[in-house]
Design an enzyme around this catalytic site. Structure first.
Site, PDB file in Angstrom:
ATOM      1  N   ARG A  18      -0.991  -5.983  -8.627  1.00 42.62           N
ATOM      2  CA  ARG A  18      -0.319  -6.312  -8.262  1.00 42.62           C
ATOM      3  C   ARG A  18       0.694  -7.542  -8.855  1.00 42.62           C
ATOM      4  NH1 ARG A  18      -3.455  -7.782  -2.853  1.00 42.62           N
ATOM      5  NH2 ARG A  18      -4.439  -6.961  -3.667  1.00 42.62           N
TER       6      ARG A  18
ATOM      7  N   HIS B  28       0.642  -1.381   0.069  1.00 44.12           N
ATOM      8  CA  HIS B  28      -0.210   0.011   0.241  1.00 44.12           C
ATOM      9  C   HIS B  28       0.374   1.694  -0.123  1.00 44.12           C
ATOM     10  CE1 HIS B  28      -3.089  -2.899   2.051  1.00 44.12           C
ATOM     11  NE2 HIS B  28      -3.819  -2.243   0.926  1.00 44.12           N
TER      12      HIS B  28
ATOM     13  N   SER C  65      -3.519  -7.527   2.476  1.00 46.50           N
ATOM     14  CA  SER C  65      -3.621  -7.554   4.388  1.00 46.50           C
ATOM     15  C   SER C  65      -3.781  -8.907   4.369  1.00 46.50           C
ATOM     16  CB  SER C  65      -4.932  -6.794   4.430  1.00 46.50           C
ATOM     17  OG  SER C  65      -4.164  -5.150   3.963  1.00 46.50           O
TER      18      SER C  65
ATOM     19  N   LYS D  29     -17.517  -7.376   5.439  1.00 47.02           N
ATOM     20  CA  LYS D  29     -16.339  -7.869   5.345  1.00 47.02           C
ATOM     21  C   LYS D  29     -16.165  -7.735   6.789  1.00 47.02           C
ATOM     22  CE  LYS D  29     -12.935  -7.610   1.791  1.00 47.02           C
ATOM     23  NZ  LYS D  29     -12.341  -5.895   1.267  1.00 47.02           N
TER      24      LYS D  29
HETATM   25  P1  ADP Z   1      -9.917  -3.879  -0.871  1.00 49.94           P
HETATM   26  O1  ADP Z   1     -10.069  -4.593   0.073  1.00 49.94           O
HETATM   27  O2  ADP Z   1     -10.277  -2.443  -1.244  1.00 49.94           O
HETATM   28  O3  ADP Z   1      -9.344  -4.552  -2.251  1.00 49.94           O
HETATM   29  P2  ADP Z   1      -7.595  -2.881   0.386  1.00 49.94           P
HETATM   30  O4  ADP Z   1      -6.603  -2.733   1.136  1.00 49.94           O
HETATM   31  O5  ADP Z   1      -7.110  -4.996   0.144  1.00 49.94           O
HETATM   32  O6  ADP Z   1      -8.565  -2.469  -0.711  1.00 49.94           O
HETATM   33  O7  ADP Z   1      -6.551  -2.827  -1.470  1.00 49.94           O
HETATM   34  C1  ADP Z   1      -6.214  -1.502  -1.359  1.00 49.94           C
HETATM   35  C2  ADP Z   1      -5.906  -1.293  -3.029  1.00 49.94           C
HETATM   36  O8  ADP Z   1      -4.404  -1.069  -3.281  1.00 49.94           O
HETATM   37  C3  ADP Z   1      -6.129  -2.255  -3.767  1.00 49.94           C
HETATM   38  O9  ADP Z   1      -6.638  -2.079  -5.091  1.00 49.94           O
HETATM   39  C4  ADP Z   1      -5.327  -3.424  -4.375  1.00 49.94           C
HETATM   40  O10 ADP Z   1      -4.969  -4.152  -4.815  1.00 49.94           O
HETATM   41  C5  ADP Z   1      -4.054  -2.713  -3.806  1.00 49.94           C
HETATM   42  N1  ADP Z   1      -3.191  -3.365  -3.394  1.00 49.94           N
HETATM   43  C6  ADP Z   1      -3.065  -3.327  -1.962  1.00 49.94           C
HETATM   44  N2  ADP Z   1      -2.124  -4.542  -1.417  1.00 49.94           N
HETATM   45  C7  ADP Z   1      -1.209  -4.586  -3.021  1.00 49.94           C
HETATM   46  C8  ADP Z   1      -0.143  -4.891  -2.689  1.00 49.94           C
HETATM   47  N3  ADP Z   1       1.134  -5.593  -2.231  1.00 49.94           N
HETATM   48  N4  ADP Z   1       0.970  -3.997  -4.403  1.00 49.94           N
HETATM   49  C9  ADP Z   1      -0.194  -3.362  -4.943  1.00 49.94           C
HETATM   50  N5  ADP Z   1      -0.734  -2.630  -4.957  1.00 49.94           N
HETATM   51  C10 ADP Z   1      -1.489  -3.491  -3.688  1.00 49.94           C
END
Ligand code: ADP
Length: 159
Positions: free
Chosen positions: A91, A17, A129, A41
């Site tokens: 990713r 992030h 996460s 969720k």
């Molecule tokens: P959501 O539950 O909305 O997917 P996340 O917190 O998991 O929320 O992710 C928010 C954004 O950050 C999404 O666009 C996700 O693809 C991106 N993201 C999460 N982890 C990574 C990572 N390791 N590298 C790049 N982008 C990431």
């Protein structure tokens, strides 16, 4: 001033992030990290705890970065906050289908708000996460995945 919103669960914030947020800050004058609260969720951390972890770990950027807890639909929040774009991270190809759906659904809801995607550094392309929570649950070393403050918060939460 160009303002973007970076929405997500951030449960908890990871180096992946942070990588995306730093890239977005090179393009936009101000970035607002929007902590989504999904009624369906189950989150490990409360929205306020997630907000605190983002603020502490991104403290060097707080002159141009704000963290807001969402109460509304993401596109509506984005507009209310005076932003023109939403930032999302990619990713791998596996993210594409979900993000494709999301962007088009958001365009139907509000065609004025567009989404911008950044590709993460290759070393974070496996990181989520969900993975962090799984490793934390089994007491694995999280230091390569999240900042030390988040490692401490994970330990407190899972003890
Ligand atoms: P959501 O539950 O909305 O997917 P996340 O917190 O998991 O929320 O992710 C928010 C954004 O950050 C999404 O666009 C996700 O693809 C991106 N993201 C999460 N982890 C990574 C990572 N390791 N590298 C790049 N982008 C990431």
């Amino acid at each position: 001033m160009k303002v973007a919103v970076y929405p997500g669960s951030f449960d908890p914030i990871t180096f992946g992030h942070i990588d995306i947020a730093v890239r977005a800050l090179k393009v936009f004058d101000k970035l607002i990290i929007l902590i989504n609260v999904h009624p369906t969720k189950h989150a490990l951390f409360s929205a306020e705890e997630r907000k605190n972890m983002v603020e502490v770990t991104m403290k060097d950027y707080l002159d141009r970065l704000e963290v807001v807890v969402a109460n509304d639909l993401t596109v509506d929040e984005t507009k209310k906050l005076g932003a023109t774009h939403m930032i999302r991270g990619l990713r791998a190809v596996t993210d594409f289908e979900y993000e494709f759906q999301l962007t088009h659904a958001n365009r139907v809801l509000d065609n004025e708000i567009d989404s911008i995607y950044f590709m993460t550094d290759n070393k974070y392309s496996f990181l989520s996460s969900a993975l962090v929570k799984e490793i934390g649950l089994f007491k694995g070393d999280l230091n390569k995945f999240v900042p030390s403050y988040v490692v401490e918060k994970m330990k407190e939460k899972l003890k």
